[in-house]
Motif scaffolding. Structure first.
Motif, PDB file in Angstrom:
ATOM      1  N   VAL A  35       0.843  -1.202   0.000  1.00  0.00           N
ATOM      2  CA  VAL A  35       0.000   0.000   0.000  1.00  0.00           C
ATOM      3  C   VAL A  35       0.874   1.245   0.000  1.00  0.00           C
ATOM      4  O   VAL A  35       0.642   2.201  -0.747  1.00  0.00           O
ATOM      5  N   ARG A  36       1.928   1.242   0.849  1.00  0.00           N
ATOM      6  CA  ARG A  36       2.834   2.375   0.937  1.00  0.00           C
ATOM      7  C   ARG A  36       3.521   2.635  -0.411  1.00  0.00           C
ATOM      8  O   ARG A  36       3.622   3.773  -0.877  1.00  0.00           O
ATOM      9  N   ARG A  37       3.947   1.565  -1.070  1.00  0.00           N
ATOM     10  CA  ARG A  37       4.614   1.684  -2.369  1.00  0.00           C
ATOM     11  C   ARG A  37       3.643   2.231  -3.420  1.00  0.00           C
ATOM     12  O   ARG A  37       3.997   3.086  -4.239  1.00  0.00           O
ATOM     13  N   ARG A  38       2.385   1.733  -3.401  1.00  0.00           N
ATOM     14  CA  ARG A  38       1.390   2.176  -4.378  1.00  0.00           C
ATOM     15  C   ARG A  38       1.070   3.657  -4.182  1.00  0.00           C
ATOM     16  O   ARG A  38       0.944   4.414  -5.149  1.00  0.00           O
ATOM     17  N   ARG A  39       0.952   4.107  -2.913  1.00  0.00           N
ATOM     18  CA  ARG A  39       0.665   5.527  -2.639  1.00  0.00           C
ATOM     19  C   ARG A  39       1.828   6.420  -3.064  1.00  0.00           C
ATOM     20  O   ARG A  39       1.601   7.509  -3.607  1.00  0.00           O
ATOM     21  N   ALA A  40       3.042   5.967  -2.830  1.00  0.00           N
ATOM     22  CA  ALA A  40       4.208   6.758  -3.238  1.00  0.00           C
ATOM     23  C   ALA A  40       4.266   6.869  -4.755  1.00  0.00           C
ATOM     24  O   ALA A  40       4.574   7.942  -5.302  1.00  0.00           O
ATOM     25  N   LYS A  41       3.928   5.790  -5.433  1.00  0.00           N
ATOM     26  CA  LYS A  41       3.924   5.790  -6.891  1.00  0.00           C
ATOM     27  C   LYS A  41       2.851   6.751  -7.419  1.00  0.00           C
ATOM     28  O   LYS A  41       3.086   7.512  -8.375  1.00  0.00           O
ATOM     29  N   ALA A  42       1.670   6.722  -6.793  1.00  0.00           N
ATOM     30  CA  ALA A  42       0.576   7.614  -7.202  1.00  0.00           C
ATOM     31  C   ALA A  42       0.966   9.076  -6.965  1.00  0.00           C
ATOM     32  O   ALA A  42       0.674   9.946  -7.792  1.00  0.00           O
ATOM     33  N   ALA A  43       1.638   9.354  -5.853  1.00  0.00           N
ATOM     34  CA  ALA A  43       2.065  10.724  -5.560  1.00  0.00           C
ATOM     35  C   ALA A  43       3.076  11.204  -6.592  1.00  0.00           C
ATOM     36  O   ALA A  43       3.018  12.356  -7.048  1.00  0.00           O
ATOM     37  N   SER A  46       3.371  10.146  -9.711  1.00  0.00           N
ATOM     38  CA  SER A  46       2.716  10.366 -11.005  1.00  0.00           C
ATOM     39  C   SER A  46       1.853  11.632 -10.969  1.00  0.00           C
ATOM     40  O   SER A  46       1.731  12.337 -11.978  1.00  0.00           O
ATOM     41  N   ALA A  47       1.263  11.956  -9.824  1.00  0.00           N
ATOM     42  CA  ALA A  47       0.468  13.183  -9.701  1.00  0.00           C
ATOM     43  C   ALA A  47       1.354  14.415  -9.876  1.00  0.00           C
ATOM     44  O   ALA A  47       0.963  15.394 -10.534  1.00  0.00           O
ATOM     45  N   ILE A  48       2.561  14.362  -9.310  1.00  0.00           N
ATOM     46  CA  ILE A  48       3.502  15.495  -9.467  1.00  0.00           C
ATOM     47  C   ILE A  48       3.905  15.634 -10.920  1.00  0.00           C
ATOM     48  O   ILE A  48       3.954  16.748 -11.473  1.00  0.00           O
ATOM     49  N   LYS A  49       4.139  14.504 -11.597  1.00  0.00           N
ATOM     50  CA  LYS A  49       4.501  14.566 -13.013  1.00  0.00           C
ATOM     51  C   LYS A  49       3.363  15.153 -13.847  1.00  0.00           C
ATOM     52  O   LYS A  49       3.594  15.943 -14.761  1.00  0.00           O
ATOM     53  N   GLN A  50       2.139  14.763 -13.540  1.00  0.00           N
ATOM     54  CA  GLN A  50       0.980  15.289 -14.254  1.00  0.00           C
ATOM     55  C   GLN A  50       0.869  16.798 -14.078  1.00  0.00           C
ATOM     56  O   GLN A  50       0.587  17.523 -15.039  1.00  0.00           O
ATOM     57  N   SER A  51       1.081  17.263 -12.842  1.00  0.00           N
ATOM     58  CA  SER A  51       0.965  18.709 -12.604  1.00  0.00           C
ATOM     59  C   SER A  51       2.062  19.467 -13.349  1.00  0.00           C
ATOM     60  O   SER A  51       1.837  20.589 -13.818  1.00  0.00           O
ATOM     61  N   ARG A  52       3.220  18.914 -13.494  1.00  0.00           N
ATOM     62  CA  ARG A  52       4.299  19.575 -14.241  1.00  0.00           C
ATOM     63  C   ARG A  52       3.954  19.648 -15.716  1.00  0.00           C
ATOM     64  O   ARG A  52       4.278  20.612 -16.388  1.00  0.00           O
ATOM     65  N   ARG A  53       3.341  18.580 -16.240  1.00  0.00           N
ATOM     66  CA  ARG A  53       2.975  18.577 -17.655  1.00  0.00           C
ATOM     67  C   ARG A  53       1.916  19.623 -17.936  1.00  0.00           C
ATOM     68  O   ARG A  53       1.942  20.268 -18.976  1.00  0.00           O
ATOM     69  N   ARG A  54       0.946  19.779 -17.007  1.00  0.00           N
ATOM     70  CA  ARG A  54      -0.134  20.753 -17.221  1.00  0.00           C
ATOM     71  C   ARG A  54       0.395  22.189 -17.283  1.00  0.00           C
ATOM     72  O   ARG A  54      -0.115  22.989 -18.015  1.00  0.00           O
ATOM     73  N   VAL A  55       1.415  22.465 -16.531  1.00  0.00           N
ATOM     74  CA  VAL A  55       1.976  23.829 -16.493  1.00  0.00           C
ATOM     75  C   VAL A  55       2.568  24.184 -17.850  1.00  0.00           C
ATOM     76  O   VAL A  55       2.453  25.301 -18.323  1.00  0.00           O
ATOM     77  N   THR A  56       3.180  23.239 -18.532  1.00  0.00           N
ATOM     78  CA  THR A  56       3.855  23.515 -19.813  1.00  0.00           C
ATOM     79  C   THR A  56       2.931  23.308 -21.018  1.00  0.00           C
ATOM     80  O   THR A  56       3.382  23.454 -22.137  1.00  0.00           O
ATOM     81  N   ASP A  57       1.632  22.950 -20.824  1.00  0.00           N
ATOM     82  CA  ASP A  57       0.744  22.650 -21.951  1.00  0.00           C
ATOM     83  C   ASP A  57       0.053  23.864 -22.561  1.00  0.00           C
ATOM     84  O   ASP A  57      -0.793  23.712 -23.406  1.00  0.00           O
ATOM     85  N   PHE A  58       0.327  25.076 -22.210  1.00  0.00           N
ATOM     86  CA  PHE A  58      -0.422  26.215 -22.765  1.00  0.00           C
ATOM     87  C   PHE A  58       0.173  26.772 -24.010  1.00  0.00           C
ATOM     88  O   PHE A  58       1.109  26.619 -24.593  1.00  0.00           O
TER      89      PHE A  58
END
Length: 136
Positions: free
Chosen positions: A114-122, A124-136
Protein backbone atom coordinates in the motif's frame (compact mmCIF):
# COMPACT_ATOMS: atom_id res chain seq x y z
CA UNK A 1 23.87 -21.11 10.98
CA UNK A 2 25.61 -23.98 9.31
CA UNK A 3 29.13 -25.18 9.86
CA UNK A 4 31.83 -25.78 7.28
CA UNK A 5 33.20 -29.26 8.11
CA UNK A 6 36.84 -29.22 9.21
CA UNK A 7 39.43 -31.13 11.21
CA UNK A 8 41.42 -28.98 13.58
CA UNK A 9 44.82 -30.50 14.34
CA UNK A 10 46.19 -29.17 17.63
CA UNK A 11 49.63 -30.48 16.65
CA UNK A 12 49.83 -27.82 13.89
CA UNK A 13 50.09 -25.11 16.53
CA UNK A 14 53.52 -24.52 18.02
CA UNK A 15 53.98 -23.06 21.46
CA UNK A 16 56.71 -21.69 23.64
CA UNK A 17 56.92 -20.96 27.34
CA UNK A 18 57.33 -17.31 28.33
CA UNK A 19 58.28 -16.22 31.81
CA UNK A 20 55.92 -13.50 32.95
CA UNK A 21 55.82 -11.38 36.08
CA UNK A 22 52.85 -9.48 37.38
CA UNK A 23 52.66 -5.89 38.66
CA UNK A 24 55.97 -4.57 37.35
CA UNK A 25 58.30 -6.96 39.18
CA UNK A 26 56.45 -6.93 42.49
CA UNK A 27 54.92 -10.07 43.97
CA UNK A 28 57.86 -12.32 43.16
CA UNK A 29 55.91 -15.31 44.46
CA UNK A 30 53.24 -14.83 41.78
CA UNK A 31 55.48 -15.47 38.77
CA UNK A 32 53.46 -17.38 36.18
CA UNK A 33 54.66 -19.50 33.32
CA UNK A 34 52.90 -17.95 30.36
CA UNK A 35 52.41 -19.77 27.08
CA UNK A 36 52.60 -18.21 23.62
CA UNK A 37 50.76 -20.27 21.02
CA UNK A 38 51.52 -19.68 17.32
CA UNK A 39 49.31 -21.04 14.52
CA UNK A 40 50.04 -20.43 10.83
CA UNK A 41 46.73 -20.23 8.96
CA UNK A 42 48.16 -20.64 5.47
CA UNK A 43 50.27 -23.70 6.37
CA UNK A 44 47.45 -25.45 8.22
CA UNK A 45 45.34 -28.32 6.92
CA UNK A 46 42.07 -26.38 7.32
CA UNK A 47 39.75 -26.09 4.30
CA UNK A 48 40.42 -23.11 2.03
CA UNK A 49 37.07 -21.44 2.88
CA UNK A 50 37.87 -21.43 6.59
CA UNK A 51 41.37 -20.06 5.90
CA UNK A 52 39.86 -17.19 3.91
CA UNK A 53 37.30 -16.47 6.63
CA UNK A 54 40.02 -16.53 9.33
CA UNK A 55 42.15 -14.10 7.34
CA UNK A 56 39.13 -11.82 6.91
CA UNK A 57 38.27 -11.83 10.64
CA UNK A 58 38.93 -8.56 12.44
CA UNK A 59 40.91 -9.85 15.37
CA UNK A 60 44.06 -8.33 16.82
CA UNK A 61 45.51 -11.80 17.40
CA UNK A 62 45.66 -12.47 13.63
CA UNK A 63 48.61 -10.82 11.86
CA UNK A 64 48.60 -9.66 8.25
CA UNK A 65 50.84 -12.63 7.34
CA UNK A 66 48.15 -15.03 8.53
CA UNK A 67 49.69 -16.05 11.85
CA UNK A 68 47.55 -16.32 14.97
CA UNK A 69 49.43 -15.58 18.19
CA UNK A 70 47.62 -16.27 21.46
CA UNK A 71 49.24 -15.63 24.82
CA UNK A 72 47.86 -17.18 27.96
CA UNK A 73 49.38 -15.91 31.20
CA UNK A 74 46.94 -16.65 33.99
CA UNK A 75 48.64 -17.65 37.26
CA UNK A 76 48.36 -21.38 36.71
CA UNK A 77 50.57 -24.20 35.57
CA UNK A 78 52.10 -24.22 32.13
CA UNK A 79 49.88 -27.13 31.00
CA UNK A 80 46.71 -25.30 32.07
CA UNK A 81 47.83 -22.17 30.21
CA UNK A 82 48.54 -24.27 27.12
CA UNK A 83 45.07 -25.87 27.29
CA UNK A 84 43.49 -22.41 27.69
CA UNK A 85 45.36 -21.08 24.64
CA UNK A 86 44.35 -24.14 22.58
CA UNK A 87 40.71 -23.69 23.61
CA UNK A 88 40.78 -20.04 22.53
CA UNK A 89 42.39 -21.00 19.21
CA UNK A 90 39.78 -23.68 18.55
CA UNK A 91 37.01 -21.18 19.44
CA UNK A 92 38.44 -18.79 16.85
CA UNK A 93 38.47 -21.55 14.19
CA UNK A 94 34.94 -22.55 15.22
CA UNK A 95 33.78 -18.94 14.77
CA UNK A 96 35.25 -18.87 11.26
CA UNK A 97 33.58 -22.17 10.37
CA UNK A 98 30.06 -20.90 11.14
CA UNK A 99 28.34 -19.52 8.04
CA UNK A 100 24.98 -17.77 8.30
CA UNK A 101 22.13 -19.33 6.37
CA UNK A 102 21.10 -17.40 3.26
CA UNK A 103 18.07 -15.22 3.85
CA UNK A 104 14.86 -16.57 2.32
CA UNK A 105 13.12 -13.79 0.39
CA UNK A 106 9.62 -13.15 1.68
CA UNK A 107 6.60 -11.61 -0.01
CA UNK A 108 6.07 -7.92 0.71
CA UNK A 109 3.53 -7.23 3.43
CA UNK A 110 0.20 -5.61 2.60
CA UNK A 111 1.25 -2.41 4.39
CA UNK A 112 4.45 -2.12 2.34
CA UNK A 113 2.52 -2.74 -0.91
CA UNK A 114 0.00 0.00 0.00
CA UNK A 115 2.83 2.38 0.94
CA UNK A 116 4.61 1.68 -2.37
CA UNK A 117 1.39 2.18 -4.38
CA UNK A 118 0.67 5.53 -2.64
CA UNK A 119 4.21 6.76 -3.24
CA UNK A 120 3.92 5.79 -6.89
CA UNK A 121 0.58 7.61 -7.20
CA UNK A 122 2.06 10.72 -5.56
CA UNK A 123 5.00 10.72 -8.00
CA UNK A 124 2.72 10.37 -11.01
CA UNK A 125 0.47 13.18 -9.70
CA UNK A 126 3.50 15.50 -9.47
CA UNK A 127 4.50 14.57 -13.01
CA UNK A 128 0.98 15.29 -14.25
CA UNK A 129 0.97 18.71 -12.60
CA UNK A 130 4.30 19.57 -14.24
CA UNK A 131 2.97 18.58 -17.66
CA UNK A 132 -0.13 20.75 -17.22
CA UNK A 133 1.98 23.83 -16.49
CA UNK A 134 3.85 23.51 -19.81
CA UNK A 135 0.74 22.65 -21.95
CA UNK A 136 -0.42 26.21 -22.76
Amino acid sequence: MRRIPYRFEKSEASWSAVRSQGAGGQNVNKVATAVRLVFDIRASSLPERIKQRLLALRDRRISSEGVIAIKSEVHRTQEQNLEDALERLSALVEEASLVPEPRIPTRPTKASRVRRRRAKAARSAIKQSRRRVTDF
